[in-house]
Scaffold this motif. Structure first.
Motif, PDB file in Angstrom:
ATOM      1  N   LYS A   1      53.359  48.866  35.435  1.00  0.00           N
ATOM      2  CA  LYS A   1      52.932  48.479  36.778  1.00  0.00           C
ATOM      3  C   LYS A   1      51.847  47.420  36.718  1.00  0.00           C
ATOM      4  O   LYS A   1      51.052  47.385  35.788  1.00  0.00           O
ATOM      5  CB  LYS A   1      52.429  49.703  37.534  1.00  0.00           C
ATOM      6  CG  LYS A   1      53.535  50.723  37.736  1.00  0.00           C
ATOM      7  CD  LYS A   1      53.157  51.736  38.756  1.00  0.00           C
ATOM      8  CE  LYS A   1      54.311  52.696  38.908  1.00  0.00           C
ATOM      9  NZ  LYS A   1      54.704  52.875  40.257  1.00  0.00           N
ATOM     10  N   CYS A   2      51.822  46.570  37.724  1.00  0.00           N
ATOM     11  CA  CYS A   2      50.811  45.525  37.837  1.00  0.00           C
ATOM     12  C   CYS A   2      49.430  46.165  37.973  1.00  0.00           C
ATOM     13  O   CYS A   2      49.256  47.122  38.738  1.00  0.00           O
ATOM     14  CB  CYS A   2      51.112  44.650  39.049  1.00  0.00           C
ATOM     15  SG  CYS A   2      49.880  43.362  39.345  1.00  0.00           S
ATOM     16  N   ALA A   3      48.440  45.637  37.238  1.00  0.00           N
ATOM     17  CA  ALA A   3      47.086  46.182  37.252  1.00  0.00           C
ATOM     18  C   ALA A   3      46.402  46.020  38.612  1.00  0.00           C
ATOM     19  O   ALA A   3      45.506  46.781  38.938  1.00  0.00           O
ATOM     20  CB  ALA A   3      46.248  45.516  36.170  1.00  0.00           C
ATOM     21  N   LEU A   4      46.851  45.062  39.429  1.00  0.00           N
ATOM     22  CA  LEU A   4      46.216  44.852  40.728  1.00  0.00           C
ATOM     23  C   LEU A   4      46.994  45.508  41.865  1.00  0.00           C
ATOM     24  O   LEU A   4      46.460  46.342  42.568  1.00  0.00           O
ATOM     25  CB  LEU A   4      46.045  43.362  41.026  1.00  0.00           C
ATOM     26  CG  LEU A   4      45.317  43.078  42.330  1.00  0.00           C
ATOM     27  CD1 LEU A   4      43.847  43.449  42.211  1.00  0.00           C
ATOM     28  CD2 LEU A   4      45.460  41.639  42.740  1.00  0.00           C
TER      29      LEU A   4
ATOM     30  N   ILE B   1      44.100  39.141  28.737  1.00  0.00           N
ATOM     31  CA  ILE B   1      43.013  39.903  28.137  1.00  0.00           C
ATOM     32  C   ILE B   1      41.738  39.455  28.829  1.00  0.00           C
ATOM     33  O   ILE B   1      41.344  38.292  28.748  1.00  0.00           O
ATOM     34  CB  ILE B   1      42.943  39.687  26.623  1.00  0.00           C
ATOM     35  CG1 ILE B   1      44.231  40.208  25.983  1.00  0.00           C
ATOM     36  CG2 ILE B   1      41.713  40.392  26.040  1.00  0.00           C
ATOM     37  CD1 ILE B   1      44.350  39.955  24.504  1.00  0.00           C
ATOM     38  N   ILE B   2      41.112  40.389  29.541  1.00  0.00           N
ATOM     39  CA  ILE B   2      39.910  40.099  30.311  1.00  0.00           C
ATOM     40  C   ILE B   2      38.797  41.003  29.800  1.00  0.00           C
ATOM     41  O   ILE B   2      38.924  42.232  29.831  1.00  0.00           O
ATOM     42  CB  ILE B   2      40.150  40.328  31.819  1.00  0.00           C
ATOM     43  CG1 ILE B   2      41.313  39.458  32.303  1.00  0.00           C
ATOM     44  CG2 ILE B   2      38.882  40.057  32.617  1.00  0.00           C
ATOM     45  CD1 ILE B   2      41.818  39.786  33.684  1.00  0.00           C
ATOM     46  N   ASP B   3      37.729  40.410  29.321  1.00  0.00           N
ATOM     47  CA  ASP B   3      36.591  41.149  28.760  1.00  0.00           C
ATOM     48  C   ASP B   3      37.029  42.131  27.676  1.00  0.00           C
ATOM     49  O   ASP B   3      36.550  43.259  27.612  1.00  0.00           O
ATOM     50  CB  ASP B   3      35.822  41.885  29.858  1.00  0.00           C
ATOM     51  CG  ASP B   3      35.159  40.935  30.844  1.00  0.00           C
ATOM     52  OD1 ASP B   3      34.812  39.812  30.431  1.00  0.00           O
ATOM     53  OD2 ASP B   3      34.991  41.317  32.015  1.00  0.00           O
ATOM     54  N   GLY B   4      38.001  41.712  26.861  1.00  0.00           N
ATOM     55  CA  GLY B   4      38.449  42.522  25.735  1.00  0.00           C
ATOM     56  C   GLY B   4      39.454  43.608  26.075  1.00  0.00           C
ATOM     57  O   GLY B   4      39.872  44.366  25.206  1.00  0.00           O
ATOM     58  N   THR B   5      39.859  43.713  27.322  1.00  0.00           N
ATOM     59  CA  THR B   5      40.832  44.716  27.745  1.00  0.00           C
ATOM     60  C   THR B   5      42.122  44.028  28.161  1.00  0.00           C
ATOM     61  O   THR B   5      42.101  43.021  28.862  1.00  0.00           O
ATOM     62  CB  THR B   5      40.287  45.544  28.928  1.00  0.00           C
ATOM     63  OG1 THR B   5      39.034  46.114  28.550  1.00  0.00           O
ATOM     64  CG2 THR B   5      41.251  46.654  29.311  1.00  0.00           C
ATOM     65  N   ARG B   6      43.248  44.591  27.755  1.00  0.00           N
ATOM     66  CA  ARG B   6      44.569  44.028  28.055  1.00  0.00           C
ATOM     67  C   ARG B   6      45.068  44.560  29.396  1.00  0.00           C
ATOM     68  O   ARG B   6      45.116  45.769  29.619  1.00  0.00           O
ATOM     69  CB  ARG B   6      45.531  44.421  26.941  1.00  0.00           C
ATOM     70  CG  ARG B   6      46.912  43.854  27.078  1.00  0.00           C
ATOM     71  CD  ARG B   6      47.729  44.244  25.845  1.00  0.00           C
ATOM     72  NE  ARG B   6      49.091  43.921  26.039  1.00  0.00           N
ATOM     73  CZ  ARG B   6      50.068  44.815  26.219  1.00  0.00           C
ATOM     74  NH1 ARG B   6      49.802  46.095  26.160  1.00  0.00           N
ATOM     75  NH2 ARG B   6      51.303  44.421  26.407  1.00  0.00           N
TER      76      ARG B   6
END
Length: 63
Positions: A9-12, A34-39
């Motif tokens: 599922k989409c994260a947003l 990858i945003i701030d080290g999280t996928r």
């Protein structure tokens, strides 16, 4: 529950993302960021952009 596929599922927005074009060629591919080290996985570039904007405003409290 053999033969059951896990859904991505989409994260947003939470929409289900189909990653195999052979099953449903009309569905879009997933976008991995990858945003701030999280996928995170998104369904559209708009969701990526909005996620980054919300993350910029709310910081780590957004998630």
């Amino acid at each position: 529950m053999a033969g059951r596929k896990s859904q991505i599922k989409c994260a947003l927005c939470g929409k289900t993302i189909v990653s195999n074009e052979k099953e449903k060629p009309t569905e879009k591919q997933r976008i991995v960021e990858i945003i701030d080290g999280t996928r995170y996985i998104f369904d559209t570039n708009d969701c990526v952009l909005m996620f980054k904007k919300f993350r910029g405003v709310y910081g780590s409290d957004f998630i």
